[in-house]
Structures are given as structure tokens and as C-alpha cells.
Design an enzyme around this catalytic site. Structure first.
Site, PDB file in Angstrom:
ATOM      1  N   LYS A  13       0.823  -1.222   0.000  1.00  0.00           N
ATOM      2  CA  LYS A  13       0.000   0.000   0.000  1.00  0.00           C
ATOM      3  C   LYS A  13       0.853   1.266   0.000  1.00  0.00           C
ATOM      4  O   LYS A  13       0.603   2.185  -0.757  1.00  0.00           O
ATOM      5  CB  LYS A  13      -0.874   0.062   1.267  1.00  0.00           C
ATOM      6  CG  LYS A  13      -1.972  -0.946   1.350  1.00  0.00           C
ATOM      7  CD  LYS A  13      -2.916  -0.594   2.505  1.00  0.00           C
ATOM      8  CE  LYS A  13      -2.265  -0.587   3.873  1.00  0.00           C
ATOM      9  NZ  LYS A  13      -1.875  -1.905   4.377  1.00  0.00           N
ATOM     10  N   ARG A  88      -9.964   1.933   8.094  1.00  0.00           N
ATOM     11  CA  ARG A  88      -9.611   0.549   8.356  1.00  0.00           C
ATOM     12  C   ARG A  88     -10.698  -0.196   9.114  1.00  0.00           C
ATOM     13  O   ARG A  88     -10.520  -1.380   9.444  1.00  0.00           O
ATOM     14  CB  ARG A  88      -8.357   0.541   9.225  1.00  0.00           C
ATOM     15  CG  ARG A  88      -7.157  -0.097   8.588  1.00  0.00           C
ATOM     16  CD  ARG A  88      -6.011   0.284   9.492  1.00  0.00           C
ATOM     17  NE  ARG A  88      -4.948  -0.663   9.508  1.00  0.00           N
ATOM     18  CZ  ARG A  88      -3.734  -0.402   8.989  1.00  0.00           C
ATOM     19  NH1 ARG A  88      -3.494   0.720   8.383  1.00  0.00           N
ATOM     20  NH2 ARG A  88      -2.794  -1.277   9.106  1.00  0.00           N
ATOM     21  N   ARG A 127      11.119  -6.145   4.937  1.00  0.00           N
ATOM     22  CA  ARG A 127      10.916  -4.713   4.683  1.00  0.00           C
ATOM     23  C   ARG A 127      11.905  -3.869   5.485  1.00  0.00           C
ATOM     24  O   ARG A 127      12.147  -4.121   6.657  1.00  0.00           O
ATOM     25  CB  ARG A 127       9.483  -4.352   5.073  1.00  0.00           C
ATOM     26  CG  ARG A 127       9.189  -2.863   5.012  1.00  0.00           C
ATOM     27  CD  ARG A 127       7.743  -2.600   4.803  1.00  0.00           C
ATOM     28  NE  ARG A 127       6.927  -2.924   5.973  1.00  0.00           N
ATOM     29  CZ  ARG A 127       5.591  -2.868   5.964  1.00  0.00           C
ATOM     30  NH1 ARG A 127       4.941  -2.536   4.870  1.00  0.00           N
ATOM     31  NH2 ARG A 127       4.914  -3.175   7.045  1.00  0.00           N
ATOM     32  N   ARG A 162      10.862  -1.623  10.975  1.00  0.00           N
ATOM     33  CA  ARG A 162       9.801  -1.202  11.885  1.00  0.00           C
ATOM     34  C   ARG A 162       9.704  -2.188  13.037  1.00  0.00           C
ATOM     35  O   ARG A 162       9.814  -3.384  12.833  1.00  0.00           O
ATOM     36  CB  ARG A 162       8.463  -1.167  11.131  1.00  0.00           C
ATOM     37  CG  ARG A 162       8.077   0.216  10.685  1.00  0.00           C
ATOM     38  CD  ARG A 162       6.902   0.159   9.756  1.00  0.00           C
ATOM     39  NE  ARG A 162       5.727  -0.516  10.312  1.00  0.00           N
ATOM     40  CZ  ARG A 162       4.581  -0.639   9.672  1.00  0.00           C
ATOM     41  NH1 ARG A 162       4.442  -0.132   8.458  1.00  0.00           N
ATOM     42  NH2 ARG A 162       3.561  -1.251  10.224  1.00  0.00           N
TER      43      ARG A 162
HETATM   44  P1  ADP Z   1       0.479  -1.980   8.038  1.00  0.00           P
HETATM   45  O1  ADP Z   1      -0.628  -1.777   7.052  1.00  0.00           O
HETATM   46  O2  ADP Z   1       1.720  -2.487   7.389  1.00  0.00           O
HETATM   47  O3  ADP Z   1       0.094  -2.806   9.227  1.00  0.00           O
HETATM   48  P2  ADP Z   1       0.415   0.852   8.954  1.00  0.00           P
HETATM   49  O4  ADP Z   1       1.632   1.704   8.969  1.00  0.00           O
HETATM   50  O5  ADP Z   1      -0.686   1.217   8.037  1.00  0.00           O
HETATM   51  O6  ADP Z   1       0.957  -0.618   8.685  1.00  0.00           O
HETATM   52  O7  ADP Z   1      -0.190   0.774  10.438  1.00  0.00           O
HETATM   53  C1  ADP Z   1       0.594   0.481  11.546  1.00  0.00           C
HETATM   54  C2  ADP Z   1      -0.249   0.438  12.817  1.00  0.00           C
HETATM   55  O8  ADP Z   1      -0.839   1.720  13.054  1.00  0.00           O
HETATM   56  C3  ADP Z   1      -1.425  -0.534  12.795  1.00  0.00           C
HETATM   57  O9  ADP Z   1      -1.033  -1.833  13.160  1.00  0.00           O
HETATM   58  C4  ADP Z   1      -2.362   0.112  13.823  1.00  0.00           C
HETATM   59  O10 ADP Z   1      -1.936  -0.162  15.138  1.00  0.00           O
HETATM   60  C5  ADP Z   1      -2.155   1.592  13.582  1.00  0.00           C
HETATM   61  N1  ADP Z   1      -3.111   2.148  12.587  1.00  0.00           N
HETATM   62  C6  ADP Z   1      -2.798   2.627  11.342  1.00  0.00           C
HETATM   63  N2  ADP Z   1      -3.895   3.054  10.690  1.00  0.00           N
HETATM   64  C7  ADP Z   1      -4.945   2.842  11.517  1.00  0.00           C
HETATM   65  C8  ADP Z   1      -6.366   3.061  11.431  1.00  0.00           C
HETATM   66  N3  ADP Z   1      -6.917   3.597  10.332  1.00  0.00           N
HETATM   67  N4  ADP Z   1      -7.123   2.717  12.500  1.00  0.00           N
HETATM   68  C9  ADP Z   1      -6.591   2.194  13.610  1.00  0.00           C
HETATM   69  N5  ADP Z   1      -5.272   1.946  13.767  1.00  0.00           N
HETATM   70  C10 ADP Z   1      -4.443   2.271  12.748  1.00  0.00           C
END
Ligand code: ADP
Ligand code: ZN
Length: 220
Positions: A13, A88, A127, A162
Site C-alpha cells: 500500500k 480501516r 521490509r 519497523r
Molecule cells: P500496516 O498496514 O503495514 O500494518 P500501517 O503503517 O498502516 O501498517 O499501520 C501500523 C499500525 O498503526 C497498525 O497496526 C495500527 O496499530 C495503527 N493504525 C494505522 N492506521 C490505523 C487506522 N486507520 N485505525 C486504527 N489503527 C491504525
């Protein structure tokens, strides 16, 4: 133009979002990046969200919605945004619709990336991300390795992994995705704005191919 990115962790993404941002000349907003920055800077928000990220659980809707809506009102996003990682949950998706409607805007496309589950874990553990907060370029040790080990090709910054990119947390993140985020794919399908594409080494299709496909749909 507003585009949202859907897909499990590890589908690419972030990579596709950055390529679309460049091609369409609009900024990306990544909810995960916002949270990680807050944690790094030890802000009040950072303290509130740290536990959730470290466990691979979602930050509660109320807090997430508040943070993202505040960001969406900033002037740099007036011409559009690529939303990476938001919405999400169903509650977030419904709320976003309402928010955009109130502001006379709507989503042009919901991009849904699909990758076979066994590839996801492999991609996430390999990654590496540029630690320069202005750059944040994403590499993959196997699929897209940096020219020099541990160093960002673009800015020379140090590459880091990460904290939540370890196998234990990954499993939680995947489970969270399939339980809480997958259902909103239907929500966008019904609106007729869903664009699903497979990203997989099996069919030799990577994020950049999907980004090019989408850009051509927008005449770029
Ligand atoms: P990935 O899609 O690789 O898991 P992200 O960087 O999008 O990584 O998200 C990392 C973390 O941030 C998630 O595991 C969650 O804890 C939090 N997070 C990100 N976006 C949201 C969202 N829209 N709602 C709730 N938590 C979120
Ligand atoms: Zn860099």
C-alpha cells in the site's frame, strides 16, 4: 482527487501510494506514519497509541478519526490526498464518507491490493524503511534491495526495520486486518469505486505495475 488504499499489511500500500502521489501530484497521508512519528516524538498522542501499535492492534476509532480528520483539514490537502491506511474499520469508512460529504468532496477510487498470505509475511520481515522522516522510502531486502546494504538509495539515510515488523506482531496485524478491515471492501464495492489488483511475485506483478495501471486510468 481522493484515493484510499486498502489491503493487508505487506501488500505494498505504502509503495503504491507514494507512486500515485508522485504521478498525480497530490500528497499522501499515512495513518501509520502519523502514529509512528508521534511515538518517536513522545507526544501525548504517541503515548496513547504506542501500546496498540506494538501489539499489532488497531488504535480505537474515536482517537483515529479525530487525528485523521484534523489532518484532512490542513490546507496542503485541498486538492486531494492519497489516504494510506485509513479507513480501516466500518466506523471509520462511514465517518469518512460523512466528513467528505460535509466538505463537498468524494472518493474517486478505493484501491484494494491483494497478495497471497504466504507472501505477505515474507515481504514484511524483509521490509526496511529509510529512517529520514522526510524520505521514508520503502525497500525490500529480496524484492527491491538498496544498492548499498543498510543505506537509502535516495537520500543516504540509514535503513531501519519497523518494530512491529516481527513475526509475532505480524500475525496479529494480519488477523486484525482480516477481521476488521476486510469487511469494508464490500462497502466500497457497493459504491462502485473499488479497484482490486493482485500484487504477487507469482504473477510477476509488483506495486509499481499496479501504480502504472492506475495512473493510466487517470490519463497519466
Ligand atoms: P500496516 O498496514 O503495514 O500494518 P500501517 O503503517 O498502516 O501498517 O499501520 C501500523 C499500525 O498503526 C497498525 O497496526 C495500527 O496499530 C495503527 N493504525 C494505522 N492506521 C490505523 C487506522 N486507520 N485505525 C486504527 N489503527 C491504525
Ligand atoms: Zn531516504
Amino acid at each position: 482527487m481522493i484515493i484510499i488504499m486498502l489491503g493487508a499489511p505487506g501488500t505494498g500500500k505504502g509503495t503504491v501510494a507514494e507512486l500515485l502521489a508522485k504521478g498525480l501530484n497530490i500528497p499522501t497521508v499515512s495513518s501509520g506514519d502519523i502514529f509512528r512519528k508521534a511515538i518517536q516524538e513522545k507526544t501525548e498522542l504517541g503515548k496513547q497509541v504506542e501500546e496498540y501499535l506494538s501489539r499489532g492492534e488497531l488504535v480505537p476509532d474515536e482517537l483515529t478519526i479525530k487525528v485523521i480528520e484534523a489532518r484532512l483539514q490542513e490546507p496542503d490537502l485541498k486538492d486531494g490526498v492519497i489516504l494510506d491506511g485509513y479507513p480501516r474499520t466500518t466506523a471509520q469508512a462511514e465517518r469518512l464518507d460523512k466528513f467528505l460529504e460535509e466538505n463537498g468532496k468524494k472518493i474517486a477510487m478505493a484501491v484494494n491490493l491483494e497478495t497471497p498470505k504466504e507472501e505477505l509475511i515474507e515481504r514484511i520481515v524483509n521490509r526496511r524503511i529509510c529512517s529520514n522522516s522526510e524520505c521514508k522510502t520503502i525497500f525490500n531486502l529480496k524484492l527491491n534491495p538498496p544498492k548499498q546494504e543498510g543505506i537509502c538509495d535516495k537520500c543516504g539515510g540509514k535503513l531501519i526495520q519497523r518494530k512491529d515488523d516481527n513475526e509475532e506482531v505480524i500475525n496479529n496485524r494480519l488477523e486484525t486486518y482480516f477481521k476488521q478491515t476486510k469487511p469494508i471492501i464490500d462497502f466500497y464495492e457497493k459504491k462502485g469505486i473499488l479497484y482490486t489488483s493482485e500484487v504477487s511475485v507469482k504473477i510477476n506483478k509488483m506495486g509499481k505495475d499496479v501504480a502504472n495501471e492506475i495512473l493510466s486510468k487517470f490519463g497519466k
